[in-house]
Design a protein around this motif. Sequence first.
Motif, PDB file in Angstrom:
ATOM      1  N   LEU A  46      32.757  38.502  46.360  1.00  0.00           N
ATOM      2  CA  LEU A  46      32.454  37.456  45.393  1.00  0.00           C
ATOM      3  C   LEU A  46      32.151  38.060  44.025  1.00  0.00           C
ATOM      4  O   LEU A  46      32.630  37.560  42.999  1.00  0.00           O
ATOM      5  CB  LEU A  46      31.261  36.627  45.872  1.00  0.00           C
ATOM      6  CG  LEU A  46      30.869  35.439  44.992  1.00  0.00           C
ATOM      7  CD1 LEU A  46      32.019  34.442  44.871  1.00  0.00           C
ATOM      8  CD2 LEU A  46      29.630  34.748  45.547  1.00  0.00           C
ATOM      9  N   LEU A  47      31.376  39.150  43.994  1.00  0.00           N
ATOM     10  CA  LEU A  47      31.083  39.807  42.726  1.00  0.00           C
ATOM     11  C   LEU A  47      32.355  40.306  42.065  1.00  0.00           C
ATOM     12  O   LEU A  47      32.508  40.208  40.840  1.00  0.00           O
ATOM     13  CB  LEU A  47      30.108  40.971  42.948  1.00  0.00           C
ATOM     14  CG  LEU A  47      29.753  41.799  41.714  1.00  0.00           C
ATOM     15  CD1 LEU A  47      29.180  40.925  40.604  1.00  0.00           C
ATOM     16  CD2 LEU A  47      28.784  42.922  42.083  1.00  0.00           C
ATOM     17  N   GLY A  48      33.287  40.823  42.854  1.00  0.00           N
ATOM     18  CA  GLY A  48      34.559  41.265  42.294  1.00  0.00           C
ATOM     19  C   GLY A  48      35.290  40.138  41.596  1.00  0.00           C
ATOM     20  O   GLY A  48      35.876  40.318  40.516  1.00  0.00           O
ATOM     21  N   ARG A  49      35.235  38.958  42.189  1.00  0.00           N
ATOM     22  CA  ARG A  49      35.855  37.775  41.582  1.00  0.00           C
ATOM     23  C   ARG A  49      35.160  37.409  40.268  1.00  0.00           C
ATOM     24  O   ARG A  49      35.802  37.040  39.285  1.00  0.00           O
ATOM     25  CB  ARG A  49      35.777  36.597  42.541  1.00  0.00           C
ATOM     26  CG  ARG A  49      36.705  36.692  43.740  1.00  0.00           C
ATOM     27  CD  ARG A  49      38.041  36.102  43.391  1.00  0.00           C
ATOM     28  NE  ARG A  49      38.851  35.852  44.566  1.00  0.00           N
ATOM     29  CZ  ARG A  49      39.780  34.909  44.638  1.00  0.00           C
ATOM     30  NH1 ARG A  49      39.970  34.090  43.621  1.00  0.00           N
ATOM     31  NH2 ARG A  49      40.508  34.763  45.721  1.00  0.00           N
ATOM     32  N   VAL A  50      33.829  37.486  40.282  1.00  0.00           N
ATOM     33  CA  VAL A  50      33.056  37.145  39.082  1.00  0.00           C
ATOM     34  C   VAL A  50      33.361  38.136  37.959  1.00  0.00           C
ATOM     35  O   VAL A  50      33.561  37.741  36.798  1.00  0.00           O
ATOM     36  CB  VAL A  50      31.543  37.142  39.405  1.00  0.00           C
ATOM     37  CG1 VAL A  50      30.716  37.003  38.135  1.00  0.00           C
ATOM     38  CG2 VAL A  50      31.217  36.012  40.376  1.00  0.00           C
ATOM     39  N   VAL A  55      36.057  39.556  32.822  1.00  0.00           N
ATOM     40  CA  VAL A  55      37.003  40.402  32.081  1.00  0.00           C
ATOM     41  C   VAL A  55      38.093  39.538  31.463  1.00  0.00           C
ATOM     42  O   VAL A  55      38.466  39.715  30.297  1.00  0.00           O
ATOM     43  CB  VAL A  55      37.607  41.475  33.008  1.00  0.00           C
ATOM     44  CG1 VAL A  55      38.772  42.183  32.318  1.00  0.00           C
ATOM     45  CG2 VAL A  55      36.540  42.491  33.412  1.00  0.00           C
ATOM     46  N   ASP A  56      38.630  38.588  32.212  1.00  0.00           N
ATOM     47  CA  ASP A  56      39.672  37.690  31.700  1.00  0.00           C
ATOM     48  C   ASP A  56      39.168  36.887  30.508  1.00  0.00           C
ATOM     49  O   ASP A  56      39.935  36.580  29.579  1.00  0.00           O
ATOM     50  CB  ASP A  56      40.142  36.733  32.798  1.00  0.00           C
ATOM     51  CG  ASP A  56      40.986  37.428  33.854  1.00  0.00           C
ATOM     52  OD1 ASP A  56      41.444  38.550  33.592  1.00  0.00           O
ATOM     53  OD2 ASP A  56      41.172  36.847  34.939  1.00  0.00           O
ATOM     54  N   ARG A  57      37.883  36.526  30.530  1.00  0.00           N
ATOM     55  CA  ARG A  57      37.287  35.738  29.452  1.00  0.00           C
ATOM     56  C   ARG A  57      36.724  36.614  28.337  1.00  0.00           C
ATOM     57  O   ARG A  57      36.111  36.124  27.402  1.00  0.00           O
ATOM     58  CB  ARG A  57      36.174  34.845  30.025  1.00  0.00           C
ATOM     59  CG  ARG A  57      36.691  33.755  30.949  1.00  0.00           C
ATOM     60  CD  ARG A  57      35.559  32.992  31.623  1.00  0.00           C
ATOM     61  NE  ARG A  57      34.577  32.483  30.675  1.00  0.00           N
ATOM     62  CZ  ARG A  57      33.470  31.819  31.021  1.00  0.00           C
ATOM     63  NH1 ARG A  57      33.233  31.591  32.311  1.00  0.00           N
ATOM     64  NH2 ARG A  57      32.631  31.397  30.121  1.00  0.00           N
ATOM     65  N   ARG A  58      36.936  37.917  28.456  1.00  0.00           N
ATOM     66  CA  ARG A  58      36.475  38.901  27.457  1.00  0.00           C
ATOM     67  C   ARG A  58      34.943  38.911  27.320  1.00  0.00           C
ATOM     68  O   ARG A  58      34.413  39.109  26.219  1.00  0.00           O
ATOM     69  CB  ARG A  58      37.144  38.657  26.106  1.00  0.00           C
ATOM     70  CG  ARG A  58      38.664  38.771  26.158  1.00  0.00           C
ATOM     71  CD  ARG A  58      39.282  38.654  24.771  1.00  0.00           C
ATOM     72  NE  ARG A  58      40.730  38.687  24.835  1.00  0.00           N
ATOM     73  CZ  ARG A  58      41.478  39.778  24.939  1.00  0.00           C
ATOM     74  NH1 ARG A  58      40.880  40.956  24.982  1.00  0.00           N
ATOM     75  NH2 ARG A  58      42.792  39.703  24.968  1.00  0.00           N
ATOM     76  N   VAL A  59      34.268  38.664  28.427  1.00  0.00           N
ATOM     77  CA  VAL A  59      32.810  38.793  28.458  1.00  0.00           C
ATOM     78  C   VAL A  59      32.497  40.224  28.878  1.00  0.00           C
ATOM     79  O   VAL A  59      32.928  40.658  29.950  1.00  0.00           O
ATOM     80  CB  VAL A  59      32.175  37.810  29.467  1.00  0.00           C
ATOM     81  CG1 VAL A  59      30.670  38.017  29.522  1.00  0.00           C
ATOM     82  CG2 VAL A  59      32.513  36.377  29.101  1.00  0.00           C
ATOM     83  N   GLY A  81      38.544  45.553  36.664  1.00  0.00           N
ATOM     84  CA  GLY A  81      38.728  46.015  35.297  1.00  0.00           C
ATOM     85  C   GLY A  81      37.420  46.210  34.560  1.00  0.00           C
ATOM     86  O   GLY A  81      37.405  46.680  33.414  1.00  0.00           O
ATOM     87  N   ALA A  82      36.302  45.866  35.195  1.00  0.00           N
ATOM     88  CA  ALA A  82      34.984  46.035  34.577  1.00  0.00           C
ATOM     89  C   ALA A  82      34.455  47.447  34.866  1.00  0.00           C
ATOM     90  O   ALA A  82      34.808  48.045  35.890  1.00  0.00           O
ATOM     91  CB  ALA A  82      34.003  45.001  35.122  1.00  0.00           C
ATOM     92  N   PRO A  83      33.611  47.990  33.992  1.00  0.00           N
ATOM     93  CA  PRO A  83      32.982  49.283  34.267  1.00  0.00           C
ATOM     94  C   PRO A  83      32.070  49.167  35.488  1.00  0.00           C
ATOM     95  O   PRO A  83      31.258  48.248  35.569  1.00  0.00           O
ATOM     96  CB  PRO A  83      32.168  49.562  33.000  1.00  0.00           C
ATOM     97  CG  PRO A  83      32.757  48.684  31.948  1.00  0.00           C
ATOM     98  CD  PRO A  83      33.233  47.462  32.663  1.00  0.00           C
ATOM     99  N   VAL A 114      26.135  41.485  30.334  1.00  0.00           N
ATOM    100  CA  VAL A 114      25.521  41.240  31.644  1.00  0.00           C
ATOM    101  C   VAL A 114      25.779  42.433  32.552  1.00  0.00           C
ATOM    102  O   VAL A 114      26.922  42.880  32.696  1.00  0.00           O
ATOM    103  CB  VAL A 114      26.082  39.970  32.307  1.00  0.00           C
ATOM    104  CG1 VAL A 114      25.420  39.739  33.668  1.00  0.00           C
ATOM    105  CG2 VAL A 114      25.881  38.750  31.420  1.00  0.00           C
ATOM    106  N   LEU A 115      24.714  42.937  33.148  1.00  0.00           N
ATOM    107  CA  LEU A 115      24.820  43.998  34.144  1.00  0.00           C
ATOM    108  C   LEU A 115      24.483  43.405  35.501  1.00  0.00           C
ATOM    109  O   LEU A 115      23.363  42.931  35.726  1.00  0.00           O
ATOM    110  CB  LEU A 115      23.859  45.142  33.829  1.00  0.00           C
ATOM    111  CG  LEU A 115      23.735  46.212  34.927  1.00  0.00           C
ATOM    112  CD1 LEU A 115      25.035  46.994  35.072  1.00  0.00           C
ATOM    113  CD2 LEU A 115      22.559  47.151  34.636  1.00  0.00           C
TER     114      LEU A 115
END
Length: 241
Positions: A46-50, A55-59, A81-83, A114-115
């Motif tokens: 679920l976190l991977g989806r979030v 990333v898609d929304r450039r947040v 694609g997130a760090p 957000v971390l």
Amino acid sequence: MCRSDVKQAVLAKNDDLAARLRDDLTRQGVTVVNLLSSPGSGKTELLGRVLAQAVDRRVPVAALTADLATENDAVRLARSGAPVRQLLTDGLCHLEARQVRGSLTGWLPAGTAVLFVENVGNLVCPASYDLGESLRIVLMAVTEGEDKPLKYPTAFGSAHLVVITKTDLAEAAGFDEAVFRAHVQRVNPGVEIVRSCARTGDGVDTFLAHALAARHGAPPHRPPLAPHPHGHHHPASAPVS
């Protein structure tokens, strides 16, 4: 000093460090979201989806994921694609604020909004440790049974948000959602409960929206203080500026 006094001292030291970490990160514009659940709840998927949606929304988001061993979860989450950084606890069944601070030094990308901290899969010890979060989310799969909030009242009682996962399996598992919700409200009156399914993407929008709301100052539900298992009280999170 007796064992209970030592444990309370450890928790008090952690709470002090967590408060300072929260203040430091808030000044940098970073909101920390602490994710708690049992092993196998589906929180990594679920976190991977979030993360992917963010990333898609450039947040600008990042994730710190903790396990006793292996970097499997970090590899999975990095596909978003997130760090992402893996934190190995070397057998410790929970994260502490000092570990989070140490892992962020020299790593957390500038501008992170957000971390997400994926805690060790465990609903006991992690519930007692403030990690400097502004939002605590407790997740539970429909396959785990409706009585978990009563068995783990500290975890569910300290949550700002409760997420039901794997809802596509609810019928097959014989999950009684009404009973589960009643048990959650018994230990944490008024807390919001949302449904999710990583397979279909259901609940991902709501999950991310709560994280962003905490960042932008919309105060999440603040539950009653839940006692630590050792009698030390968990302080309310500092408000997000």
